[in-house]
Design a protein around this motif. Structure first.
Motif, short mmCIF file in Angstrom:
data_model
loop_
_atom_site.label_atom_id
_atom_site.label_comp_id
_atom_site.label_asym_id
_atom_site.label_seq_id
_atom_site.Cartn_x
_atom_site.Cartn_y
_atom_site.Cartn_z
N UNK A 156 -1.90 26.26 42.27
CA UNK A 156 -2.58 27.51 41.92
C UNK A 156 -3.93 27.29 41.26
N UNK A 157 -4.09 26.18 40.56
CA UNK A 157 -5.31 25.97 39.76
C UNK A 157 -5.65 24.49 39.72
N UNK A 158 -6.93 24.18 39.94
CA UNK A 158 -7.43 22.82 39.78
C UNK A 158 -8.67 22.86 38.91
N UNK A 159 -8.70 22.05 37.85
CA UNK A 159 -9.89 21.96 37.01
C UNK A 159 -10.92 21.08 37.71
N UNK A 160 -12.09 21.64 37.94
CA UNK A 160 -13.16 20.94 38.66
C UNK A 160 -14.03 20.18 37.67
N UNK A 162 -15.91 17.27 39.14
CA UNK A 162 -16.87 16.57 39.98
C UNK A 162 -17.14 17.36 41.26
N UNK A 163 -18.17 16.93 41.98
CA UNK A 163 -18.43 17.52 43.28
C UNK A 163 -17.30 17.30 44.24
N UNK A 164 -16.63 16.16 44.12
CA UNK A 164 -15.48 15.88 44.99
C UNK A 164 -14.34 16.85 44.72
N UNK A 165 -14.12 17.21 43.44
CA UNK A 165 -13.10 18.19 43.10
C UNK A 165 -13.42 19.53 43.74
N UNK A 166 -14.69 19.94 43.67
CA UNK A 166 -15.12 21.19 44.29
C UNK A 166 -14.84 21.17 45.79
N UNK A 167 -15.22 20.08 46.43
CA UNK A 167 -15.01 19.96 47.88
C UNK A 167 -13.52 20.05 48.22
N UNK A 168 -12.68 19.47 47.38
CA UNK A 168 -11.24 19.50 47.61
C UNK A 168 -10.70 20.93 47.54
N UNK A 169 -11.15 21.68 46.53
CA UNK A 169 -10.72 23.07 46.38
C UNK A 169 -11.16 23.90 47.58
N UNK A 170 -12.42 23.75 47.99
CA UNK A 170 -12.93 24.55 49.09
C UNK A 170 -12.25 24.18 50.41
N UNK A 171 -11.94 22.90 50.60
CA UNK A 171 -11.24 22.47 51.80
C UNK A 171 -9.83 23.05 51.83
N UNK A 172 -9.15 23.05 50.67
CA UNK A 172 -7.80 23.60 50.61
C UNK A 172 -7.81 25.09 50.93
N UNK A 173 -8.80 25.80 50.41
CA UNK A 173 -8.88 27.24 50.69
C UNK A 173 -9.20 27.49 52.17
N UNK A 174 -10.03 26.64 52.74
CA UNK A 174 -10.35 26.77 54.16
C UNK A 174 -9.09 26.59 55.01
N UNK A 175 -8.16 25.80 54.48
CA UNK A 175 -6.91 25.55 55.20
C UNK A 175 -5.85 26.61 54.92
N UNK A 176 -6.19 27.61 54.11
CA UNK A 176 -5.26 28.70 53.87
C UNK A 176 -4.70 28.79 52.46
N UNK A 178 -4.59 29.46 48.39
CA UNK A 178 -5.21 30.41 47.47
C UNK A 178 -5.52 29.75 46.13
N UNK A 179 -5.58 28.44 46.10
CA UNK A 179 -5.86 27.73 44.86
C UNK A 179 -7.21 28.16 44.29
N UNK A 180 -7.29 28.22 42.96
CA UNK A 180 -8.52 28.57 42.26
C UNK A 180 -9.06 27.33 41.57
N UNK A 181 -10.34 27.08 41.73
CA UNK A 181 -10.98 25.99 41.01
C UNK A 181 -11.54 26.51 39.70
N UNK A 182 -11.18 25.88 38.60
CA UNK A 182 -11.65 26.30 37.28
C UNK A 182 -12.63 25.29 36.70
N UNK A 183 -13.77 25.76 36.21
CA UNK A 183 -14.76 24.90 35.56
C UNK A 183 -14.81 25.27 34.09
#
Length: 392
Positions: A156-160, A162-176, A178-183
């Motif tokens: 449900x939530x990943x603390x971002x 690094x840029x790699x963390x951001x990319x991981x969150x966006x890729x997961x959402x692209x795959x369906x 609903x995880x939220x990246x928190x900064x």
């Protein structure tokens, strides 16, 4: 003595029970009064909802961690939690930590020596005793809550961090997903308590953004709402902190900075600051909003500006009012430089909570703003900026 001891013991039990009951209820009452939603009736068309659901959405500013709520649970108070973030289709949310708020808070001038309302809130919420006396500990305690939620619900939530963390969150959402990246961000450099070593502690806890000031002048320099006025810029300690933030790739937020502090930061080589939550002064003439020329200077240095959702930022908290403020910002600053900076849960009244964010998308469509530009403002610009600036 035995009778006195018994009376004290009995009274102590009653007092303790009463105190627990009071502290369990009082923070919720306080929050209901401060974080209000003015629920304007606003229709979202099926086409508008479909467009909203296809967006990648990000928001630069929320104070949710200040309040005693489990992020994983849906609440009937405040503006934001993870279930409501999912309902609003938010991909990335900046969670800021508030550590001090002077009594009698206003947008004109606040004393750094005024009694602090956050101290009372920390006690009222029964936060760890170390937070009652230390601004740094308050920031770390709020950060720990976000990190704990991410650990308990990694889907449900990943603390971002690094840029790699951001990319991981966006890729997961692209795959369906609903995880939220928190900064994690700090609302004001007073969380350092004047000690540069505390920046290490914040960094290690996951902080990747820090505002330099809040509603009062601090060890780093002048606030837009402090007693030092427009000419109070960066202090020598402030220059040290900015240099260290640049070296780490930590995001510098000028949302509450005095005009001279903004100029001082922009003059430093390597800075690319943002303004996380504000309005456009020419559109909404209030002392909360930084002058247009300074916002243009931030953009010229490679920064980005988040538009808030509350009255004092937009002069109209309806969805149409916020959309109008965004439309003006795009005209003033350019379509690539405007983003969302809600200030949800920041002791402000908004026209909608995060679960109803589609009403803003609909209002932007109704305003005539191009869909391509809407996609940028709702999150595309923020994602691009973060990808370019987060440490790798």
């Amino acid at each position: 003595m035995r009778i006195w001891g018994w009376l004290l013991g009995g009274a102590g039990v009653l007092l303790a029970a009463g105190a627990v009951g009071f502290f369990a209820v009082a923070p919720g009452i306080t929050e209901r009064a401060l974080n209000r939603t003015l629920s304007f009736p606003w229709e979202v068309t099926p086409e508008g909802q479909a467009f909203h659901d296809g967006l990648t959405i990000g928001d630069w500013h929320s104070d949710t961690l200040l309040w005693d709520r489990d992020l994983r649970q849906r609440w009937d108070r405040g503006h934001m939690d993870l279930p409501r973030l999912r309902e609003g289709n938010v991909a990335v949310q900046v969670f800021t930590t508030v550590t001090k708020s002077p009594r009698g808070l206003n947008y004109d001038a606040n004393s750094a020596d005024a009694p602090d309302d956050i101290t009372l809130l920390m006690i009222g919420e029964l936060r760890p005793i170390r937070t009652w006396f230390s601004l740094t500990e308050r920031a770390l305690d709020q950060a720990a809550r976000l990190n704990a939620a991410a650990k308990a619900a990694p889907d449900e939530l990943k603390v971002i961090r690094t840029g790699a963390d951001l990319a991981q969150v966006l890729a997961a959402r692209e795959a369906g997903s609903k995880i939220v990246g928190g900064i994690l961000g700090a609302e004001g450099g007073h969380a350092l308590e004047g000690d540069l070593a505390n920046l290490d502690r914040l960094w290690d806890a996951g902080f990747r953004l820090m505002g330099l000031t809040h509603f009062f002048d601090n060890e780093l320099g002048g606030s837009l709402h402090g007693e030092g006025g427009a000419a109070a810029g960066l202090s020598p300690f402030g220059y040290e902190v900015v240099a260290e933030m640049v070296a780490r790739g930590m995001i510098i937020d000028l949302a509450h900075a005095s005009p001279q502090m903004v100029r001082d930061v922009l003059a430093i080589e390597g800075t690319r600051p943002i303004v996380s939550h504000t309005g456009i002064r020419s559109h909404c003439e209030t002392p909360r909003n930084i002058e247009n020329d300074l916002l243009r200077a931030v953009v010229a240095k490679g920064g980005i500006v988040g538009i808030g959702f509350w009255d004092e930022a937009t002069c109209d908290a309806t969805p149409a009012g916020v959309a109008h403020a965004i439309f003006t910002a795009v005209e003033e600053l350019g379509e690539d430089n405007v983003a969302l900076g809600s200030d949800f849960d920041g002791a402000v009244r908004t026209g909608f909570d995060v679960s109803r964010l589609a009403v803003l998308t609909q209002a932007l469509l109704d305003s005539g703003l191009n869909r391509r530009v809407i996609a940028k403002v709702m999150g595309g610009n923020m994602m691009r900026w973060l990808a370019e600036n987060l440490p790798q």
